[in-house]
Design a protein around this motif. Structure first.
Motif, PDB file in Angstrom:
ATOM      1  N   LEU A 196       0.835  -1.194   0.000  1.00 52.69           N
ATOM      2  CA  LEU A 196       0.000   0.000   0.000  1.00 52.69           C
ATOM      3  C   LEU A 196       0.876   1.253   0.000  1.00 52.69           C
ATOM      4  O   LEU A 196       1.783   1.379   0.833  1.00 52.69           O
ATOM      5  CB  LEU A 196      -0.898   0.001   1.236  1.00 52.69           C
ATOM      6  N   GLY A 197       0.568   2.164  -0.940  1.00 50.38           N
ATOM      7  CA  GLY A 197       1.345   3.390  -1.057  1.00 50.38           C
ATOM      8  C   GLY A 197       2.399   3.348  -2.127  1.00 50.38           C
ATOM      9  O   GLY A 197       3.306   4.189  -2.158  1.00 50.38           O
ATOM     10  N   VAL A 198       2.294   2.379  -3.018  1.00 52.30           N
ATOM     11  CA  VAL A 198       3.291   2.182  -4.072  1.00 52.30           C
ATOM     12  C   VAL A 198       3.354   3.394  -5.009  1.00 52.30           C
ATOM     13  O   VAL A 198       2.320   3.940  -5.407  1.00 52.30           O
ATOM     14  CB  VAL A 198       2.956   0.919  -4.893  1.00 52.30           C
ATOM     15  N   SER A 199       4.561   3.778  -5.359  1.00 50.23           N
ATOM     16  CA  SER A 199       4.772   4.837  -6.342  1.00 50.23           C
ATOM     17  C   SER A 199       5.015   4.214  -7.718  1.00 50.23           C
ATOM     18  O   SER A 199       5.981   3.469  -7.896  1.00 50.23           O
ATOM     19  CB  SER A 199       5.977   5.694  -5.949  1.00 50.23           C
ATOM     20  N   ARG A 200       4.149   4.508  -8.667  1.00 49.67           N
ATOM     21  CA  ARG A 200       4.342   3.965 -10.019  1.00 49.67           C
ATOM     22  C   ARG A 200       5.636   4.481 -10.629  1.00 49.67           C
ATOM     23  O   ARG A 200       6.315   3.771 -11.384  1.00 49.67           O
ATOM     24  CB  ARG A 200       3.142   4.315 -10.906  1.00 49.67           C
ATOM     25  N   ALA A 201       6.016   5.706 -10.287  1.00 52.67           N
ATOM     26  CA  ALA A 201       7.241   6.289 -10.836  1.00 52.67           C
ATOM     27  C   ALA A 201       8.497   5.610 -10.309  1.00 52.67           C
ATOM     28  O   ALA A 201       9.563   5.710 -10.923  1.00 52.67           O
ATOM     29  CB  ALA A 201       7.299   7.786 -10.520  1.00 52.67           C
ATOM     30  N   SER A 202       8.377   4.896  -9.200  1.00 55.82           N
ATOM     31  CA  SER A 202       9.548   4.296  -8.560  1.00 55.82           C
ATOM     32  C   SER A 202       9.619   2.783  -8.723  1.00 55.82           C
ATOM     33  O   SER A 202      10.498   2.145  -8.136  1.00 55.82           O
ATOM     34  CB  SER A 202       9.562   4.645  -7.072  1.00 55.82           C
ATOM     35  N   ASN A 203       8.687   2.198  -9.480  1.00 50.49           N
ATOM     36  CA  ASN A 203       8.666   0.756  -9.697  1.00 50.49           C
ATOM     37  C   ASN A 203       8.496   0.475 -11.189  1.00 50.49           C
ATOM     38  O   ASN A 203       7.602   1.036 -11.834  1.00 50.49           O
ATOM     39  CB  ASN A 203       7.512   0.110  -8.924  1.00 50.49           C
ATOM     40  N   ILE A 232     -10.294   1.886   0.468  1.00 50.11           N
ATOM     41  CA  ILE A 232      -9.021   1.269   0.843  1.00 50.11           C
ATOM     42  C   ILE A 232      -9.156   0.560   2.182  1.00 50.11           C
ATOM     43  O   ILE A 232      -8.623  -0.543   2.370  1.00 50.11           O
ATOM     44  CB  ILE A 232      -7.904   2.334   0.876  1.00 50.11           C
ATOM     45  N   VAL A 233      -9.866   1.171   3.107  1.00 53.28           N
ATOM     46  CA  VAL A 233     -10.113   0.529   4.403  1.00 53.28           C
ATOM     47  C   VAL A 233     -10.816  -0.814   4.209  1.00 53.28           C
ATOM     48  O   VAL A 233     -10.435  -1.821   4.818  1.00 53.28           O
ATOM     49  CB  VAL A 233     -10.948   1.453   5.311  1.00 53.28           C
ATOM     50  N   ARG A 234     -11.815  -0.847   3.353  1.00 47.83           N
ATOM     51  CA  ARG A 234     -12.535  -2.109   3.105  1.00 47.83           C
ATOM     52  C   ARG A 234     -11.603  -3.149   2.488  1.00 47.83           C
ATOM     53  O   ARG A 234     -11.683  -4.342   2.820  1.00 47.83           O
ATOM     54  CB  ARG A 234     -13.741  -1.852   2.205  1.00 47.83           C
ATOM     55  N   ASP A 235     -10.730  -2.717   1.584  1.00 47.31           N
ATOM     56  CA  ASP A 235      -9.755  -3.642   0.994  1.00 47.31           C
ATOM     57  C   ASP A 235      -8.875  -4.266   2.074  1.00 47.31           C
ATOM     58  O   ASP A 235      -8.624  -5.480   2.073  1.00 47.31           O
ATOM     59  CB  ASP A 235      -8.865  -2.904  -0.012  1.00 47.31           C
ATOM     60  N   VAL A 236      -8.400  -3.435   2.978  1.00 44.17           N
ATOM     61  CA  VAL A 236      -7.527  -3.925   4.046  1.00 44.17           C
ATOM     62  C   VAL A 236      -8.289  -4.867   4.973  1.00 44.17           C
ATOM     63  O   VAL A 236      -7.777  -5.919   5.371  1.00 44.17           O
ATOM     64  CB  VAL A 236      -6.928  -2.742   4.831  1.00 44.17           C
ATOM     65  N   GLU A 237      -9.509  -4.518   5.308  1.00 41.20           N
ATOM     66  CA  GLU A 237     -10.308  -5.369   6.191  1.00 41.20           C
ATOM     67  C   GLU A 237     -10.572  -6.728   5.552  1.00 41.20           C
ATOM     68  O   GLU A 237     -10.507  -7.766   6.238  1.00 41.20           O
ATOM     69  CB  GLU A 237     -11.612  -4.667   6.542  1.00 41.20           C
ATOM     70  N   ARG A 238     -10.860  -6.746   4.250  1.00 38.37           N
ATOM     71  CA  ARG A 238     -11.084  -8.029   3.552  1.00 38.37           C
ATOM     72  C   ARG A 238      -9.787  -8.846   3.522  1.00 38.37           C
ATOM     73  O   ARG A 238      -9.809 -10.073   3.695  1.00 38.37           O
ATOM     74  CB  ARG A 238     -11.589  -7.780   2.134  1.00 38.37           C
TER      75      ARG A 238
END
Length: 322
Positions: A196-203, A232-238
């Motif tokens: 979570l928090g991935v930078s597309r410019a850095s990967n 995003i909260v729901r994604d993490v909870e799942r």
């Protein structure tokens, strides 16, 4: 190897970082007044364990200095107000000598397993993100000792980078989760990973493809807004609901450079602490969090100890209950 047999590998616990203000009012303790040296027979609580290493950062061509991170976090944490109900301990620091990264990771894994076996909640203070493979080894060792055959361990990484680079040629701060993939395959364990928090410019595109192939839950830094936060909260909870155990690893370079300048690779954008803290609290309160670590604090490049203060606040939040 038994817990007692590897104790001699760890230097005596240095408690000199635990100094700070003492308030005259009743019921006004601070961390430095409450943290105790860890012993094998201590009542279970939150246990801090340092990992002084930037060998992996150097191998990954980052700027070194993260080996001094554990001490900086302890010093920043020492003066914070104490709100825990349970005990907290300092279990010392595993030091990576020179480029002996694999040895240091193994020793870290042994110490993590030892604290888990004794019923503690370990929070490991780094150090480069090579910390993750050592932390994972400790959790895996602990679960194997409990007789778990194929435990559903969820790894949640708050990070600007996937750290899924191919470890075949060099193992570094950029390879820990690829190494964990290999370990899971060897043991026939499922690999469950959220970044979570991935930078597309850095990967690179190759790393995004690897993440897709592995079924990684990915949320980019630009997706973290007030409007999308509930999703995003729901994604993490799942994600957490599908796991038996959760390992949370926080690379401080997930934060904006203004909030965390003292890291190996400061973020041009990042995700603010105001958005990360609620997620961390959800994970903490799930009842499944077994282990956490904080990586990439580089005091040499920290401005006004901003990054160390953020790291200390994260430790405070992670250990607030209990």
């Amino acid at each position: 190897m038994s817990a007692d047999s590897d104790t001699h590998d760890t230097p005596p616990i240095d408690m000199t970082a635990w100094q700070g203000r003492v308030d005259p009012e009743p019921d006004s303790p601070r961390w430095h007044q409450c943290v105790q040296p860890w012993t094998a027979h201590a009542t279970p609580g939150a246990t801090l364990l340092g990992f002084a290493s930037d060998a992996g950062v150097k191998r990954n061509q980052g700027r070194p200095g993260a080996a001094d991170g554990p001490l900086a976090i302890r010093r920043a944490l020492a003066n914070l107000a104490w709100h825990r109900q349970g005990p907290a301990y300092d279990a010392g620091t595993v030091v990576c000598e020179g480029d002996a990264l694999e040895d240091a990771q193994q020793r870290l894994g042994e110490r993590v397993a030892e604290t888990l076996d004794a019923g503690h909640f370990p929070v490991v203070l780094g150090g480069g993100h090579e910390i993750a493979f050592g932390s994972w080894q400790g959790l895996a060792r602990h679960l194997e000792a409990q007789g778990s055959k194929a435990p559903r361990v969820g790894i949640i990484n708050l990070d600007a980078h996937f750290d899924l680079r191919d470890p075949v040629h060099v193992r570094s701060s950029g390879t820990p989760f690829a190494q964990i993939v290999d370990q899971c395959e060897m043991h026939d364990w499922p690999f469950r990973y959220a970044c979570l928090g991935v930078s597309r410019a850095s990967n690179t595109r190759a790393l995004f493809q690897r993440a897709e192939d592995l079924g990684v839950l990915v949320r980019e830094d630009r997706e973290f807004t007030a409007a999308t936060f509930d999703a995003i909260v729901r994604d993490v909870e799942r994600f957490v609901a599908r796991c038996e155990h959760v390992y949370l690893t926080i690379d401080l370079d997930v934060l904006p450079a203004a909030e965390a300048p003292g890291v190996s690779a400061p973020a041009a954008r990042g995700v603010s602490l105001a958005l990360l803290e609620p997620l961390i609290e959800i994970i903490r309160d799930s009842g499944k969090l077994r282990l956490a670590d904080i990586a990439e604090l580089n005091p040499e490049h920290d401005i006004d100890s901003r990054t160390a203060k953020v790291a200390a606040r994260l430790v405070h939040q992670l250990t607030l209950t209990g």
